[in-house]
Design a protein around this motif. Sequence first.
Motif, PDB file in Angstrom:
ATOM      1  N   LYS A 119       5.644  -1.704   8.173  1.00  0.00           N
ATOM      2  CA  LYS A 119       5.519  -0.362   7.692  1.00  0.00           C
ATOM      3  C   LYS A 119       6.755   0.032   7.333  1.00  0.00           C
ATOM      4  O   LYS A 119       7.659   0.165   8.046  1.00  0.00           O
TER       5      LYS A 119
ATOM      6  N   LYS B 251      -6.109   2.289  10.949  1.00  0.00           N
ATOM      7  CA  LYS B 251      -7.297   1.899   9.787  1.00  0.00           C
ATOM      8  C   LYS B 251      -7.118   0.700   8.856  1.00  0.00           C
ATOM      9  O   LYS B 251      -8.262   0.121   8.598  1.00  0.00           O
ATOM     10  N   LEU B 252      -6.218   0.776   8.270  1.00  0.00           N
ATOM     11  CA  LEU B 252      -5.663  -0.325   7.351  1.00  0.00           C
ATOM     12  C   LEU B 252      -5.706  -1.563   7.782  1.00  0.00           C
ATOM     13  O   LEU B 252      -6.499  -2.541   7.471  1.00  0.00           O
TER      14      LEU B 252
ATOM     15  N   ALA C  41      -2.373   0.351  -4.646  1.00  0.00           N
ATOM     16  CA  ALA C  41      -2.064  -1.046  -4.042  1.00  0.00           C
ATOM     17  C   ALA C  41      -1.269  -1.763  -5.117  1.00  0.00           C
ATOM     18  O   ALA C  41      -1.821  -1.589  -6.219  1.00  0.00           O
TER      19      ALA C  41
ATOM     20  N   VAL D 248     -10.223   2.794   4.629  1.00  0.00           N
ATOM     21  CA  VAL D 248      -9.593   3.754   5.011  1.00  0.00           C
ATOM     22  C   VAL D 248      -9.985   5.131   4.671  1.00  0.00           C
ATOM     23  O   VAL D 248     -10.147   6.265   5.014  1.00  0.00           O
TER      24      VAL D 248
ATOM     25  N   PHE E 261       0.763  -1.123  -0.017  1.00  0.00           N
ATOM     26  CA  PHE E 261      -0.044  -0.058   0.043  1.00  0.00           C
ATOM     27  C   PHE E 261       0.899   1.321   0.004  1.00  0.00           C
ATOM     28  O   PHE E 261       1.811   1.399   0.793  1.00  0.00           O
TER      29      PHE E 261
ATOM     30  N   VAL F  92      -3.700   6.168   9.685  1.00  0.00           N
ATOM     31  CA  VAL F  92      -3.765   5.410   8.472  1.00  0.00           C
ATOM     32  C   VAL F  92      -3.445   3.779   8.686  1.00  0.00           C
ATOM     33  O   VAL F  92      -4.119   2.814   8.267  1.00  0.00           O
ATOM     34  N   VAL F  93      -2.422   3.329   9.303  1.00  0.00           N
ATOM     35  CA  VAL F  93      -2.018   1.929   9.478  1.00  0.00           C
ATOM     36  C   VAL F  93      -2.843   1.260  10.442  1.00  0.00           C
ATOM     37  O   VAL F  93      -3.393   0.202  10.338  1.00  0.00           O
TER      38      VAL F  93
ATOM     39  N   LEU G 143      -5.120   5.577  -1.215  1.00  0.00           N
ATOM     40  CA  LEU G 143      -3.769   4.639  -1.356  1.00  0.00           C
ATOM     41  C   LEU G 143      -3.810   3.826  -2.600  1.00  0.00           C
ATOM     42  O   LEU G 143      -5.101   3.641  -3.250  1.00  0.00           O
TER      43      LEU G 143
ATOM     44  N   ILE H 277      -8.434  -4.415   6.754  1.00  0.00           N
ATOM     45  CA  ILE H 277      -8.379  -5.801   6.309  1.00  0.00           C
ATOM     46  C   ILE H 277      -9.047  -6.895   7.023  1.00  0.00           C
ATOM     47  O   ILE H 277      -9.506  -7.787   6.253  1.00  0.00           O
TER      48      ILE H 277
ATOM     49  N   ALA I 296     -10.262  -2.945   1.890  1.00  0.00           N
ATOM     50  CA  ALA I 296      -9.597  -2.115   2.946  1.00  0.00           C
ATOM     51  C   ALA I 296      -9.047  -0.677   2.443  1.00  0.00           C
ATOM     52  O   ALA I 296      -9.208   0.107   3.325  1.00  0.00           O
ATOM     53  N   ARG I 297      -8.734  -0.517   1.186  1.00  0.00           N
ATOM     54  CA  ARG I 297      -8.575   0.843   0.784  1.00  0.00           C
ATOM     55  C   ARG I 297      -9.856   1.688   0.942  1.00  0.00           C
ATOM     56  O   ARG I 297      -9.831   2.870   1.361  1.00  0.00           O
TER      57      ARG I 297
END
Length: 659
Positions: A191, A154-155, A320, A310, A37, A151-152, A318, A159, A306-307
């Motif tokens: 990350k 929520k991502l 991907a 977010v 991502f 963001v991480v 994002l 998922i 997932a996108r």
Amino acid sequence: MASKKRGRSNYDYSFDDIGDVSSSSASPSRSRCIIHFDLDAFYCACERELNPSLKNRPLGVSQYNPHGDLSDLPPESVHRIVTEPASEKKKTRKNNGSLIAVSYEARAANVRRGDRGLDASKKCPELVIVQVPVKHGKADLTIYRSASRRVVKKLVEGIKRAQQEICQDFEDCNVLLSGGLIDSSKVYVEKASIDEIYVDVSDAAHILASAMISARRSSVRVDLLQSVCKDANLVTTVGGMETSNSVALATNSLSKRDVSKGSSLQVLDSASGLDSGSQHWWNRSFSNWSKEEFLLACGAEIAARARKHVFMSLGFTLSAGISGNKTLAKLASGLKKPNRQTLVNPHDAATLEKLFHPLMLDRIRGLGGKFGNEVTKELNVTTVGELAKVPLTLLRKTFPDRSEFLFEIAQGICKEDVSERVLNKSVGCGKNFRGPNAIRVTDKGTLRKWTSELSFELEERLSFEEDENNRVAKLFVLSLTLNEFRTVSRSNACPRNLSKLAEIAFNLSEQIFNEFIPKCRAANSSVLNISMSGTNFITQATGNASIRAAFERQTKNGNKSFEEKGKDITINRSSRYMLEKKHRASNETSPRKKKLSSWFSQHSSPSTEKKHLPRNDYSIDASQIDPDVLKELPDDIRKSILKETKLKAPRRTIKSFFL
């Protein structure tokens, strides 16, 4: 959090409010599904979240001016907007800073990262330029780091949610998941940077793909594919299968530098939508699908949902990339931007030859720096396809230590795991003083000012480490770079009270100058860089085992009245008496112990009996303190506690052993 062994290697990537997040492992006999991502124009997106009026407008984010006013400029300040279309400003350093981020609306006008502010405004008269916040005399990236963490979070949440929703879609189609239920409490995350995240969804994708393959009737399978991949088949470009128009081909041939700076080709390509070749790939007959394709398709559906999660939660978009390894996943995410996703099948030789082999070597992870230049020079190759034609024997002869890596990466093979980025061993900050900004060694006022500013920043970062990662630094290091000498460093124990860092930093700088002052004055030296860091981190004890909890118990008991303390002592003595009475009663059946007890009762002195009285509750009890915490205390405090407990600890006697 302790890692759980799974496959070749494991690391934990934990968030307190996310759940158990571990790592993936690459198995040679098992296909993987990796998603990369990439947040679209991330710095610009953060500015738009803070100031919604900037949405859908050409936007650039510029660096702060190190030669101008370095007073604090908070994120919410209106003075951060240094250039607007309606303003008529003369060319100054304030609005001519270098752009570190450019929105896609500005890229369409050929504005690129690295452009000067006024040059960018000439390319795009509607451009708005926002300067990064300033704090402690330098750029303050707090809002961007905070947004990245959100963001991480929520991502990962998206998922997990996508996996659960897809399972429900299978149930609605009356298809059982033969591989078992998906463990949504585990997501394998890495990350890679402030705006890049790798996720391994192999476990979930394998279960979902197996369920598709096990479906008996073709009609059921087709319906299942359409139901499960209802988002992916609308937004996922299939690399190598796409309709090759001139814009798409030009976009794929961009160099790493062009992709990094941003290109108008990416914007033109993003407007074309999903091409007919990719649509045909998604709508094929079930008999033409392989297991690997099912695996990647399920991963693409997870990525798409997932996108979407977010974006609906935070408003960030994002791009991907979905593939079988990290290298191809990262490549795929950069092919179609912004707010797009691309699937690359690592098992399709035709796709690799068409999409992967034409790439310049510097687009490949691990070949973008000095080593990549060396490979180009020694082997006379510039693209991945040319490298793939080099025999393994020649690679081993030329690069014996990296030959296997070069051979495999040219074939699209990457065995690197998705694993947590280990916490940094040190946390620091620094500032350069170039040209006229260099600090004279005799200018103690300016030196104290900047050591204080940097100390305040380090204090904030170390406080964050304590709050978020539950660790504290034991060592403080100050480094000064002088124009006539190499960098000189001095260290000191990092204080528990971080507000003392500024004074410690200045004192260390004084030590350096006192040692080098004759040479410094003779050479008329200046300070070109000041940097400081906290290192040698230790994990803090938490809960009842922490030293703070022990002293809180001490304080609580110490605040009791004399009558309350006496009451507690009486209760404790009574409890001890009842226990001794119980032991004596149980020992009456043993003649030997009965005789020993009788002998002790006849020969015990009053002073000996007195020592068996329990000590007061309000005394320091080392048993209440975690041994690891006790070791980390300063020597004088630790010795004082040990001395106190030694004097008040009950004496062990032969009688106490038998009773």
